[in-house]
Design an enzyme around this catalytic site. Structure first.
Site, PDB file in Angstrom:
ATOM      1  N   GLN A 216      -0.856  -0.322   4.860  1.00  0.00           N
ATOM      2  CA  GLN A 216      -0.389   0.380   6.062  1.00  0.00           C
ATOM      3  C   GLN A 216       0.710  -0.418   6.764  1.00  0.00           C
ATOM      4  OE1 GLN A 216      -3.624  -0.269   5.320  1.00  0.00           O
ATOM      5  NE2 GLN A 216      -4.998   1.329   6.105  1.00  0.00           N
TER       6      GLN A 216
ATOM      7  N   GLN B  54       3.286   3.129   2.528  1.00  0.00           N
ATOM      8  CA  GLN B  54       2.106   3.779   3.086  1.00  0.00           C
ATOM      9  C   GLN B  54       2.259   3.895   4.607  1.00  0.00           C
ATOM     10  OE1 GLN B  54      -1.635   2.197   1.752  1.00  0.00           O
ATOM     11  NE2 GLN B  54      -2.833   3.286   3.283  1.00  0.00           N
ATOM     12  N   ASP B  55       1.996   5.099   5.137  1.00  0.00           N
ATOM     13  CA  ASP B  55       2.034   5.345   6.589  1.00  0.00           C
ATOM     14  C   ASP B  55       3.423   5.117   7.186  1.00  0.00           C
ATOM     15  OD1 ASP B  55      -0.634   5.781   6.211  1.00  0.00           O
ATOM     16  OD2 ASP B  55      -1.335   4.128   7.445  1.00  0.00           O
TER      17      ASP B  55
ATOM     18  N   ASP C  62       0.020   8.932   2.300  1.00  0.00           N
ATOM     19  CA  ASP C  62      -0.126   9.455   3.672  1.00  0.00           C
ATOM     20  C   ASP C  62       1.092   9.115   4.522  1.00  0.00           C
ATOM     21  OD1 ASP C  62      -2.695  10.055   2.747  1.00  0.00           O
ATOM     22  OD2 ASP C  62      -3.579   8.260   3.647  1.00  0.00           O
TER      23      ASP C  62
ATOM     24  N   ARG D 230      -3.777  15.516   2.356  1.00  0.00           N
ATOM     25  CA  ARG D 230      -5.232  15.406   2.329  1.00  0.00           C
ATOM     26  C   ARG D 230      -5.735  15.326   3.774  1.00  0.00           C
ATOM     27  NH1 ARG D 230      -7.030   9.267   0.495  1.00  0.00           N
ATOM     28  NH2 ARG D 230      -5.489   8.089   1.724  1.00  0.00           N
TER      29      ARG D 230
END
Length: 584
Positions: A377, A399-400, A421, A489
């Site tokens: 993250q 990520q993120d 994500d 998701r």
């Protein structure tokens, strides 16, 4: 016939005419009296009703307000629409205890007051918790900051209700819904910030009641018209959005000028330049010099960031409202950082650039987090600002990458890259005409474009991708057959994502969407697709979850710029085109 007979007939006819005239006069008199009686009664009714209406809407000076309904009746009507009815009744009756009766508006306000009081209790109790690692302590500090933000949103809601005429209260519901949705998100983010363990469980337990109260407040606001109708509150008015010159009225003249400007940097108040040729060499130095008091938007383009890579972590605080920054291009004026979760920084704090002040606008700027794949993250841009706008910007990470945290956000012609994500959060965010590039992940990872975090079914939040392009970047292109990539998701139970009129490349799996964990949220999420195109757009092989569906035009229209963000033509100009409605 004899003349005397004629005279008798004439006399008889004369007498008959006189009798008819007397009958008509009698009927007229009786009718007039009857009409006067009816009119008098009607005047009495109107006067009585007007007196009652005046008593309801305007009390005489120095007179105590007369109650409309009993407190118990109002509480029962309000709590009937909530999911946590016992919590609702207990908290509200305790708040209005001692009042024989109360105004419905006061009950509505009380639903938010009790949430604020619940958050106060959480803050007080949480001070006794001990933290044995710096990461947990940092998560706790973030939590306190988030709860403070939640209280500010509640205060805004309470003040709005207090200052709005009862008959017009419905017109303010979109704003109040927006604020209360943020309150729910802040509380959940507070919990999520803690690593799994005893401290996280403790905070979850402490916030349980406050979250229930927040959910109840959202439920009441979403049903306010029907509740007030049951309580016989008259003259509720629907919210009608007003537009001037193609813009919603909340976008003021200064904002409109920048959105129409050919070269916004020419009107900048201050310039940031690494080479020393401007007023400042860092963005934070320019922000910290912002005047304490200013009206409206401070500058058409407050900060012009000259070409260069600025290695700093920037925070546009909540006090810095209506700030605009603009650069030389999203690949020329770049803000970069490398904070990440693996190095012990909570995800919330990893953002290279954080926009918190309402009305924030950015144009032609790049936001990067260069921590890399192995650091997991690592946020490039975190946006908490309401009514925020990003034009021709670039968000780069893995990520993120982009944390669309809360409130109403609009992105136009932006370039967004990532792996897992990489567009996530609980904002009401529309991405229009954006290029979304999926990158090559770590060996044991799958790519997921979105992870929306709606925690309550009545929140007005969701991620909408409209007329965008989802495709693989150059490095992933040769590996996309081996690496599975998905549209999204469910991060939270009521996750909501709509992808419409978008070009989807063949990197996306036929199933389209991925589970978070087992069957979590599959019945409660809201995932939808409409009129997409490209080799990855076919819905024939999509997941069969109860919460997923291919929607029709009338449903897709609900998620366009006007209805979803309360702004029909935000940026309608030749220089910054914004499409309202559907493209086809």
């Amino acid at each position: 016939m004899a003349f005397q007979d004629f005279d008798l007939i004439t006399e008889r006819r004369k007498q008959e005419r006189q009798q008819k005239i007397r009958r008509r006069i009698t009927i007229a008199i009786v009718s007039s009296v009857a009409i006067l009686l009816v009119v008098s009664a009607a005047i009495g009714v109107v006067f009585f009703n007007q007196k009652n209406a005046d008593t309801f809407n305007k009390e005489p000076k120095n007179a105590a307000p007369k109650p409309v309904v009993t407190a118990e009746k109002a509480v029962n009507a309000v709590c009937a629409v909530t999911d946590y009815k016992e919590t609702c009744k207990y908290s509200l009756l305790k708040t209005v205890k001692g009042n024989a009766a109360t105004q419905p508006k006061e009950i509505l306000k009380a639903t938010m007051v009790v949430v604020s009081e619940g958050i106060d209790e959480v803050i007080d109790h949480s001070k006794t918790i001990k933290f044995d690692t710096p990461l947990k302590k940092a998560a706790f500090d973030d939590c306190l900051e988030l709860l403070k933000d939640a209280k500010e949103e509640l205060n805004s809601s309470i003040s709005t209700i207090k200052g709005t005429d009862l008959g017009k209260i419905s017109s303010r519901m979109p704003d109040i819904n927006n604020w209360l949705s943020a309150v729910m998100s802040y509380q959940q983010t507070c919990i999520d910030g803690f690593p799994d363990g005893e401290e996280k469980a403790t905070m979850q337990k402490l916030l349980k009641t406050a979250k229930e109260l927040g959910s109840n407040a959202l439920a009441v606001v979403s049903q306010v018209s029907s509740i007030f109708s049951k309580l016989q509150v008259p003259n509720l008015k629907r919210n009608l959005l007003a537009y001037e010159d193609g813009f919603p009225t909340w976008i003021n003249q200064e904002d409109r000028r920048i959105l129409k400007a050919d070269d916004p940097k020419q009107t900048a108040n201050v310039t940031v330049a690494k080479d020393g040729s401007g007023n400042y060499t860092t963005i934070m130095a320019a922000l910290n010099d912002l005047p304490q008091k200013y009206k409206g938007r401070y500058a058409i383009c407050y900060i012009y960031i000259k070409e260069g890579v600025y290695e700093e972590n920037v925070i546009v605080t909540k006090k810095m409202e209506n700030i605009t920054i603009c650069g030389d291009g999203s690949q020329k004026s770049i803000v970069t950082g490398k904070k990440n979760y693996v190095d012990g920084v909570p995800t919330f704090q990893t953002a290279t650039f954080a926009a918190l002040g309402d009305g924030f606008m950015a144009q032609s700027i790049g936001f990067r987090n260069t921590a890399g794949l192995e650091k997991h993250q690592a946020v490039a841009l975190r946006v908490q600002a309401d009514r925020s706008i990003f034009l021709n910007c670039r968000m780069e990470g893995y990520q993120d990458t982009l944390y669309a945290q809360t409130h109403r956000q609009f992105y136009r012609s932006c370039y967004i890259t990532g792996t897992v994500d990489f567009i996530f959060g609980d904002a009401a965010a529309i991405f229009q005409n954006c290029m979304i590039y999926v990158r090559e992940p770590m060996d044991n990872q799958q790519n997921i474009v979105t992870a929306q975090g709606r925690v309550d079914k009545r929140e007005t939040t969701g991620i909408v991708l409209q007329n965008c392009h989802i495709l693989a970047d150059d490095k992933l292109m040769s590996e996309k057959a081996k690496i599975k990539s998905y549209l999204g998701r469910p991060w939270k139970e009521y996750s909501r994502t709509i992808i419409m009129e978008t070009e989807i490349d063949d990197l996306i799996q036929p199933a389209g969407w991925l589970e978070w964990s087992g069957d979590f949220a599959l019945k409660t999420l809201h995932y939808a697709e409409y009129n997409n195109k490209g080799p990855g757009s076919s819905t024939s092989g999509r997941v069969k979850w109860p919460g997923y569906k291919a929607i029709k035009r009338e449903d897709a229209l609900k998620f366009t710029v006007g209805p979803f963000l309360q702004g029909n033509t935000w940026l309608k100009s030749a220089q910054v085109p914004v499409h309202f409605g559907l493209f086809s």
